[in-house]
Design an enzyme around this catalytic site. Structure first.
Site, PDB file in Angstrom:
ATOM      1  N   CYS A   8      45.808  -0.910 -16.022  1.00 10.36           N
ATOM      2  CA  CYS A   8      45.417  -1.729 -14.927  1.00 10.36           C
ATOM      3  C   CYS A   8      46.677  -1.322 -14.083  1.00 10.36           C
ATOM      4  O   CYS A   8      47.465  -0.542 -14.079  1.00 10.36           O
ATOM      5  CB  CYS A   8      45.192  -3.224 -15.123  1.00 10.36           C
ATOM      6  SG  CYS A   8      46.474  -4.095 -15.753  1.00 10.36           S
TER       7      CYS A   8
ATOM      8  N   ASP B 163      40.877  -1.072 -15.117  1.00 13.05           N
ATOM      9  CA  ASP B 163      40.113  -1.577 -13.780  1.00 13.05           C
ATOM     10  C   ASP B 163      40.359  -0.344 -12.696  1.00 13.05           C
ATOM     11  O   ASP B 163      40.772   0.547 -12.991  1.00 13.05           O
ATOM     12  CB  ASP B 163      40.588  -2.865 -13.548  1.00 13.05           C
ATOM     13  CG  ASP B 163      42.022  -2.805 -13.090  1.00 13.05           C
ATOM     14  OD1 ASP B 163      42.716  -1.649 -12.904  1.00 13.05           O
ATOM     15  OD2 ASP B 163      42.516  -4.129 -12.962  1.00 13.05           O
TER      16      ASP B 163
ATOM     17  N   THR C 117      49.300  -3.084 -13.337  1.00 18.64           N
ATOM     18  CA  THR C 117      50.552  -3.533 -14.167  1.00 18.64           C
ATOM     19  C   THR C 117      50.664  -3.460 -15.429  1.00 18.64           C
ATOM     20  O   THR C 117      51.546  -3.349 -16.201  1.00 18.64           O
ATOM     21  CB  THR C 117      51.035  -5.162 -13.834  1.00 18.64           C
ATOM     22  OG1 THR C 117      50.015  -5.864 -14.183  1.00 18.64           O
ATOM     23  CG2 THR C 117      51.240  -5.220 -12.263  1.00 18.64           C
TER      24      THR C 117
HETATM   25  C1  RB5 Z   1      44.412  -5.743  -9.439  1.00 20.74           C
HETATM   26  O1  RB5 Z   1      44.724  -5.912  -8.233  1.00 20.74           O
HETATM   27  C2  RB5 Z   1      45.640  -5.924 -10.496  1.00 20.74           C
HETATM   28  O2  RB5 Z   1      45.884  -7.287 -10.522  1.00 20.74           O
HETATM   29  C3  RB5 Z   1      45.194  -5.639 -11.901  1.00 20.74           C
HETATM   30  O3  RB5 Z   1      45.124  -4.185 -11.969  1.00 20.74           O
HETATM   31  C4  RB5 Z   1      46.383  -5.811 -12.471  1.00 20.74           C
HETATM   32  O4  RB5 Z   1      47.647  -5.504 -12.280  1.00 20.74           O
HETATM   33  C5  RB5 Z   1      46.576  -7.153 -13.660  1.00 20.74           C
HETATM   34  O5  RB5 Z   1      47.256  -7.337 -13.978  1.00 20.74           O
END
Ligand code: RB5
Length: 148
Positions: free
Chosen positions: A65, A8, A67
Site C-alpha cells: 500500500c 491497494d 506506507t
Molecule cells: C491510501 O491513501 C493509504 O492510506 C494506504 O495506501 C496506506 O498507506 C495505508 O496504510
C-alpha cells in the site's frame, strides 16, 4: 512455493515489479488486485490474502500500500499471520530467518521499485532458522490460541 499478492491503489507499481520478479524466479503466484484507478480500502485486500496464507491455500503473501502500514496492521489481525513491514534488505532476510514471517508488507510511497525488488528477493529466498526462534514464535502462537 505459492504466493498471494495484492495491493491497494497506492501500491500498484511495486506489485507489478514484484510479479515480474516472481516470474523471473519461477515462483508461482496469484494476484488478488486491486484492479483500481480510484481509491480503495486496504483491509479489503489485506484480509483475504492473510486468510489464504493462514488456511494454507498459499504459502506466503506480499501486500503493498502507500506506507505498508495499513496492510500490515490488517494482515496481523488474522490468526497465524506474521506480517513484516520491511523497507530494507537486511530486515527482509532476518525476518524470514528469525520470525518466519509469512507475509511481507511494503510501502510504495516510502521506497522505490528497485529497492522493493531487492527486499522481495531477499525475503522470498531466505529460510526460517528454527531452533531458538521457533520457541519464540511458539510463544506468540500460544498467546493467539489463548486469547482469540
Ligand atoms: C491510501 O491513501 C493509504 O492510506 C494506504 O495506501 C496506506 O498507506 C495505508 O496504510
Amino acid at each position: 512455493m505459492k504466493v498471494a499478492i495484492a495491493s491497494d491503489h497506492g501500491g500498484i507499481n511495486i506489485r507489478e515489479e514484484i510479479k515480474s520478479l516472481m516470474n523471473e524466479l519461477g515462483i508461482e503466484f496469484e494476484d488478488f488486485g486491486c484492479e483500481c484507478d480510484t481509491s480503495v480500502d486496504y483491509p479489503d485486500y489485506a484480509l483475504p490474502v492473510a486468510e489464504k496464507v493462514a488456511n494454507g491455500e498459499f504459502d506466503r503473501g506480499i501486500l503493498v500500500c502507500g506506507t505498508g502500514i495499513g496492510m500490515s496492521i490488517a494482515a496481523n489481525k488474522v490468526k497465524g499471520i506474521r506480517c513484516a513491514l520491511v523497507h530494507d534488505v537486511f530486515s527482509a532476510k532476518v525476518t524470514r530467518q528469525h520470525n518466519d514471517s509469512n507475509i511481507l508488507a511494503m510501502g510504495e510511497r516510502v521506497i522505490g521499485p528497485g529497492l522493493a525488488r531487492e527486499i522481495a528477493k531477499a525475503w522470498l529466498t531466505s529460510e526460517f532458522e528454527a531452533g531458538r526462534h521457533a520457541n519464540r514464535i511458539g510463544k506468540i502462537s500460544d498467546y493467539e490460541e489463548k486469547n482469540r
